[in-house]
Design a protein around this motif. Structure first.
Motif, PDB file in Angstrom:
ATOM      1  N   GLU A  34      27.751  49.392  41.373  1.00  0.00           N
ATOM      2  CA  GLU A  34      28.676  49.237  40.255  1.00  0.00           C
ATOM      3  C   GLU A  34      29.612  48.063  40.521  1.00  0.00           C
ATOM      4  N   ASP A  35      30.142  47.501  39.459  1.00  0.00           N
ATOM      5  CA  ASP A  35      31.054  46.371  39.601  1.00  0.00           C
ATOM      6  C   ASP A  35      32.249  46.770  40.467  1.00  0.00           C
ATOM      7  N   SER A  36      32.558  45.947  41.449  1.00  0.00           N
ATOM      8  CA  SER A  36      33.693  46.242  42.325  1.00  0.00           C
ATOM      9  C   SER A  36      34.209  44.951  42.936  1.00  0.00           C
ATOM     10  N   SER A  37      35.464  44.963  43.323  1.00  0.00           N
ATOM     11  CA  SER A  37      36.055  43.775  43.934  1.00  0.00           C
ATOM     12  C   SER A  37      35.866  43.813  45.441  1.00  0.00           C
ATOM     13  N   PHE A  38      35.848  42.628  46.036  1.00  0.00           N
ATOM     14  CA  PHE A  38      35.662  42.500  47.483  1.00  0.00           C
ATOM     15  C   PHE A  38      36.569  41.381  47.970  1.00  0.00           C
ATOM     16  N   ILE A  39      37.348  41.659  49.001  1.00  0.00           N
ATOM     17  CA  ILE A  39      38.345  40.703  49.486  1.00  0.00           C
ATOM     18  C   ILE A  39      37.884  40.083  50.799  1.00  0.00           C
ATOM     19  N   ILE A  40      37.908  38.751  50.856  1.00  0.00           N
ATOM     20  CA  ILE A  40      37.639  38.025  52.101  1.00  0.00           C
ATOM     21  C   ILE A  40      38.966  37.446  52.587  1.00  0.00           C
ATOM     22  N   SER A  47      30.001  36.812  59.894  1.00  0.00           N
ATOM     23  CA  SER A  47      29.617  38.080  60.538  1.00  0.00           C
ATOM     24  C   SER A  47      30.581  39.208  60.187  1.00  0.00           C
ATOM     25  N   SER A  48      31.894  38.917  60.203  1.00  0.00           N
ATOM     26  CA  SER A  48      32.875  39.963  59.891  1.00  0.00           C
ATOM     27  C   SER A  48      32.787  40.366  58.425  1.00  0.00           C
ATOM     28  N   GLY A  64      20.998  41.555  59.041  1.00  0.00           N
ATOM     29  CA  GLY A  64      20.025  40.972  58.134  1.00  0.00           C
ATOM     30  C   GLY A  64      20.662  40.015  57.135  1.00  0.00           C
ATOM     31  N   PHE A  65      21.871  40.348  56.672  1.00  0.00           N
ATOM     32  CA  PHE A  65      22.580  39.476  55.730  1.00  0.00           C
ATOM     33  C   PHE A  65      22.897  38.136  56.381  1.00  0.00           C
ATOM     34  N   VAL A  66      23.371  38.203  57.631  1.00  0.00           N
ATOM     35  CA  VAL A  66      23.701  36.962  58.351  1.00  0.00           C
ATOM     36  C   VAL A  66      22.444  36.142  58.593  1.00  0.00           C
TER      37      VAL A  66
END
Length: 322
Positions: A34-40, A47-48, A64-66
């Motif tokens: 679902e739509d959601s916010s993500f903070i960097i 990696s973090s 795997g993402f990295v």
């Protein structure tokens, strides 16, 4: 031969499918439901960020993402900020969003005629902004809607608002009409602030600007009620009628006791009020009084003005205000 070729093709397809399946197991997949916010945060590593994505359930494997980012992604660094992850996003789309810096933008609106003390309160009340600010210099903020991102400093937002005012004022000044009543951009800002506070009808701005321009040119007192109120409240509503002692007060703003313009703006005027002062109506009007609808009656002579005042008093008596 045809049969052997068909078998070979099937074997290749199976090997490719098996390879893709193995790669998906190793590289993982996105699971944004679902739509959601993500903070960097500022300074965060890939990696973090990947670990946080996995912890929050947006991907199945941080490693795997990295790895996928290194194999198939661009060399652009990820950006800090708040991002929107949309349902169904792939890992590649997530990485691309982070690298592009396409952060969530939020908005704050400064209405025309909002004084700086209320601009300060509005920005301080915005919980997603950071840092302390002083009350901006009156007249330095251009009323408009401004975007910002989570964690941005209030001071940076103020600086954008002030830069917008500087830019618009310079552009409007370059297009000013002949024989206007002001000699400098600051004087234009001061007079525009009075025009802004004197009417709630956009259609009257140029007429009121023309009236006050006439008064400035002839050396008449401007007698603008908002200039009485400003030293008392710094732009906030007075909440009562003006007292006779306040009308008679001598200070740098009160245009009932001071000839010419106030010493500074009494609010943050909008584009239309500034444009009105720099291109006012060519009118002979010297007087105005409220007409009971939010607008004004205009007059060229004192006798006409007094008659209009009597009409206004009659309206107020009918309303029970007198």
């Amino acid at each position: 031969m045809k049969r052997l070729g068909l078998i070979a093709g099937l074997v290749c397809a199976l090997l490719l499918a098996a390879g893709a399946y193995a790669a998906s197991l190793y590289l993982g997949s996105a699971t944004v439901k679902e739509d959601s916010s993500f903070i960097i945060p500022a300074g965060a590593s890939l990696s973090s960020v990947a670990r946080t994505l996995e912890e929050e359930g947006h991907i199945t494997s941080s490693e795997g993402f990295v790895m996928r980012a290194r194999l198939f992604g661009s060399s652009d660094p990820i950006q800090a900020g708040e991002f929107m992850l949309n349902a169904g996003m792939t890992q590649g789309q997530i990485l691309s969003a982070f690298q592009s810096g396409d952060v969530i933008r939020r908005f704050v609106t400064i209405p025309e005629g909002m004084p700086s003390i209320l601009v300060h309160e509005r920005l301080m009340a915005e919980e997603l902004l950071t840092g302390e600010i002083e009350v901006p210099v009156e007249g330095s903020i251009l009323p408009d809607t401004y975007d910002f991102e989570r964690g941005e400093s209030r001071q940076k937002v103020v600086e954008r608002m002030q830069a917008a005012m500087d830019l618009y004022l310079a552009e409007a000044w370059a297009e000013r009409g002949p024989n206007i009543a002001v000699d400098t951009m600051r004087e234009a800002l001061i007079l525009a602030a009075i025009v802004e506070k004197e009417t709630g009808k956009a259609s009257e701005r140029r007429k009121i600007a023309g009236l006050y321009s006439n008064r400035v040119k002839t050396g008449m007192l401007l007698q603008a009620d908002p200039t009485i109120i400003y030293p008392i409240t710094k732009g906030k509503p007075l909440g009562r009628r003006i007292r006779q002692s306040e009308i008679a007060a001598v200070n740098g703003y009160n245009t009932y006791t001071r000839v010419g313009l106030p010493v500074g703006p009494i609010t943050n005027p909008g584009r239309e009020s500034i444009a009105a002062v720099l291109n006012p109506d060519q009118t002979s009007a010297l007087f105005m009084v409220a007409d009971g609808t939010g607008g004004h009656w205009f007059a060229e002579t004192l006798a006409e003005h007094n008659a209009n005042v009597e009409k206004w008093y009659a309206i107020r008596r009918e309303r029970g205000e007198m």
